[in-house]
Design a protein around this motif. Structure first.
Motif, PDB file in Angstrom:
ATOM      1  N   GLN A  30       0.233  -1.050   0.176  1.00 45.93           N
ATOM      2  CA  GLN A  30       0.333   0.250  -0.033  1.00 45.93           C
ATOM      3  C   GLN A  30       0.772   1.183  -0.178  1.00 45.93           C
ATOM      4  O   GLN A  30       0.049   2.047  -0.551  1.00 45.93           O
ATOM      5  N   LYS A  31       2.044   1.395   0.702  1.00 42.52           N
ATOM      6  CA  LYS A  31       2.706   2.440   0.741  1.00 42.52           C
ATOM      7  C   LYS A  31       3.081   3.011  -1.245  1.00 42.52           C
ATOM      8  O   LYS A  31       3.339   4.352  -1.342  1.00 42.52           O
ATOM      9  N   ILE A  32       4.050   1.748  -1.761  1.00 39.71           N
ATOM     10  CA  ILE A  32       4.474   1.552  -2.461  1.00 39.71           C
ATOM     11  C   ILE A  32       3.098   2.303  -3.336  1.00 39.71           C
ATOM     12  O   ILE A  32       3.554   3.627  -4.230  1.00 39.71           O
ATOM     13  N   ALA A  33       2.244   1.453  -3.501  1.00 38.93           N
ATOM     14  CA  ALA A  33       1.096   1.474  -4.311  1.00 38.93           C
ATOM     15  C   ALA A  33       0.446   3.562  -4.527  1.00 38.93           C
ATOM     16  O   ALA A  33       0.301   3.638  -5.478  1.00 38.93           O
ATOM     17  N   ILE A  34       0.424   3.929  -3.228  1.00 32.61           N
ATOM     18  CA  ILE A  34       0.474   5.201  -2.916  1.00 32.61           C
ATOM     19  C   ILE A  34       1.008   5.816  -3.531  1.00 32.61           C
ATOM     20  O   ILE A  34       0.993   7.319  -4.032  1.00 32.61           O
ATOM     21  N   GLU A  35       2.635   5.931  -4.171  1.00 29.90           N
ATOM     22  CA  GLU A  35       3.733   6.503  -4.683  1.00 29.90           C
ATOM     23  C   GLU A  35       3.239   6.779  -6.145  1.00 29.90           C
ATOM     24  O   GLU A  35       4.150   7.201  -7.024  1.00 29.90           O
ATOM     25  N   ILE A  46      -2.134   3.925  -7.450  1.00 31.01           N
ATOM     26  CA  ILE A  46      -3.230   3.235  -8.281  1.00 31.01           C
ATOM     27  C   ILE A  46      -3.896   2.015  -6.828  1.00 31.01           C
ATOM     28  O   ILE A  46      -4.262   0.746  -6.999  1.00 31.01           O
ATOM     29  N   ALA A  47      -3.039   2.661  -5.900  1.00 31.39           N
ATOM     30  CA  ALA A  47      -4.417   2.304  -4.303  1.00 31.39           C
ATOM     31  C   ALA A  47      -5.369   2.303  -4.856  1.00 31.39           C
ATOM     32  O   ALA A  47      -6.176   1.953  -4.068  1.00 31.39           O
ATOM     33  N   ASP A  48      -6.155   4.094  -4.674  1.00 30.45           N
ATOM     34  CA  ASP A  48      -7.233   3.958  -5.091  1.00 30.45           C
ATOM     35  C   ASP A  48      -7.447   3.686  -6.419  1.00 30.45           C
ATOM     36  O   ASP A  48      -8.931   4.159  -6.511  1.00 30.45           O
ATOM     37  N   SER A  49      -7.200   3.978  -7.346  1.00 32.42           N
ATOM     38  CA  SER A  49      -8.423   3.242  -9.271  1.00 32.42           C
ATOM     39  C   SER A  49      -8.935   1.791  -9.095  1.00 32.42           C
ATOM     40  O   SER A  49      -8.283   0.796  -8.290  1.00 32.42           O
ATOM     41  N   PRO A  50      -9.350   1.661  -9.111  1.00 35.94           N
ATOM     42  CA  PRO A  50     -10.033   0.873  -9.723  1.00 35.94           C
ATOM     43  C   PRO A  50      -9.818  -0.607 -11.481  1.00 35.94           C
ATOM     44  O   PRO A  50     -10.641  -1.446 -11.499  1.00 35.94           O
ATOM     45  N   ALA A  51      -9.306   0.821 -11.515  1.00 31.73           N
ATOM     46  CA  ALA A  51      -8.917   0.506 -12.964  1.00 31.73           C
ATOM     47  C   ALA A  51      -8.147  -1.196 -13.145  1.00 31.73           C
ATOM     48  O   ALA A  51      -7.469  -1.480 -11.986  1.00 31.73           O
ATOM     49  N   GLY A  52      -8.499  -2.101 -13.983  1.00 31.50           N
ATOM     50  CA  GLY A  52      -7.768  -3.646 -13.277  1.00 31.50           C
ATOM     51  C   GLY A  52      -6.185  -3.620 -13.722  1.00 31.50           C
ATOM     52  O   GLY A  52      -5.534  -4.183 -13.700  1.00 31.50           O
ATOM     53  N   LEU A  53      -5.740  -2.145 -14.650  1.00 28.10           N
ATOM     54  CA  LEU A  53      -3.934  -2.271 -14.575  1.00 28.10           C
ATOM     55  C   LEU A  53      -3.487  -1.264 -13.378  1.00 28.10           C
ATOM     56  O   LEU A  53      -2.500  -2.574 -12.746  1.00 28.10           O
ATOM     57  N   SER A  54      -4.583  -1.557 -12.596  1.00 30.45           N
ATOM     58  CA  SER A  54      -4.365  -1.240 -11.385  1.00 30.45           C
ATOM     59  C   SER A  54      -4.139  -2.033 -10.622  1.00 30.45           C
ATOM     60  O   SER A  54      -3.622  -2.404  -9.544  1.00 30.45           O
ATOM     61  N   ASP A  55      -4.946  -3.641 -10.944  1.00 30.61           N
ATOM     62  CA  ASP A  55      -5.194  -4.261 -10.065  1.00 30.61           C
ATOM     63  C   ASP A  55      -3.678  -5.818 -10.499  1.00 30.61           C
ATOM     64  O   ASP A  55      -2.942  -5.302  -9.425  1.00 30.61           O
ATOM     65  N   ASP A  56      -3.151  -5.465 -11.928  1.00 26.43           N
ATOM     66  CA  ASP A  56      -1.764  -5.899 -12.326  1.00 26.43           C
ATOM     67  C   ASP A  56      -0.839  -5.286 -11.394  1.00 26.43           C
ATOM     68  O   ASP A  56      -0.257  -6.256 -11.392  1.00 26.43           O
TER      69      ASP A  56
END
Length: 140
Positions: A30-35, A46-56
């Motif tokens: 989560q810490k990395i995804a927020i950056e 990417i922590a907040d995004s619902p997009a499929g690419l963010s999931d990947d």
């Protein structure tokens, strides 16, 4: 009708994102995804995004962390793969200096234009302006 609405809401329900079995690993992810910026969404991490690419990308971060990569190595991998755009706060260097200095230059320039226009306006003779409407005259 109520039953139909209930069935439609269930049909659109999304499965919860898989969490890591290790809460420490999940916190690091989560810490990395927020950056990191979502490459699909407008101005979302990417922590907040619902997009499929963010999931990947979140899954890729988890996998790298499970393999023993440090947080810096994961961010560097993403930057090498997607460029500085993926970083929410890109580093200050020649190619990104406009991102850091540009807003300040525009602000100072805008204030300069405003001051110039106001000074010029104060030097104009009063007959150059349209007279204010007199409320007594309008009432007649």
């Amino acid at each position: 009708m109520l039953l139909l609405c209930a069935l439609l809401s269930v049909a659109h329900a999304k499965e919860a994102a898989p969490a890591a079995a290790d809460p420490v690993l999940e916190a690091r992810m989560q810490k990395i995804a927020i950056e990191l910026r979502c490459l699909v969404c407008q101005n979302q991490t990417i922590a907040d995004s619902p997009a499929g690419l963010s999931d990947d990308l979140r899954r890729e971060i988890r996998e790298q962390l499970q393999r023993g990569a440090t947080d810096e190595q994961v961010v560097q991998y993403m930057t090498d793969r997607y460029g500085d755009f993926i970083r929410y706060r890109p580093p200050v260097k020649g190619s990104t200096v406009a991102l850091w200095v540009g807003p300040l230059v525009l602000l100072v320039g805008g204030i300069g234009v405003l001051v110039f226009a106001l000074r010029r306006r104060t030097r104009l003779a009063p007959d150059r302006f349209e007279p204010d409407d007199d409320p007594a005259e309008e009432a007649r």
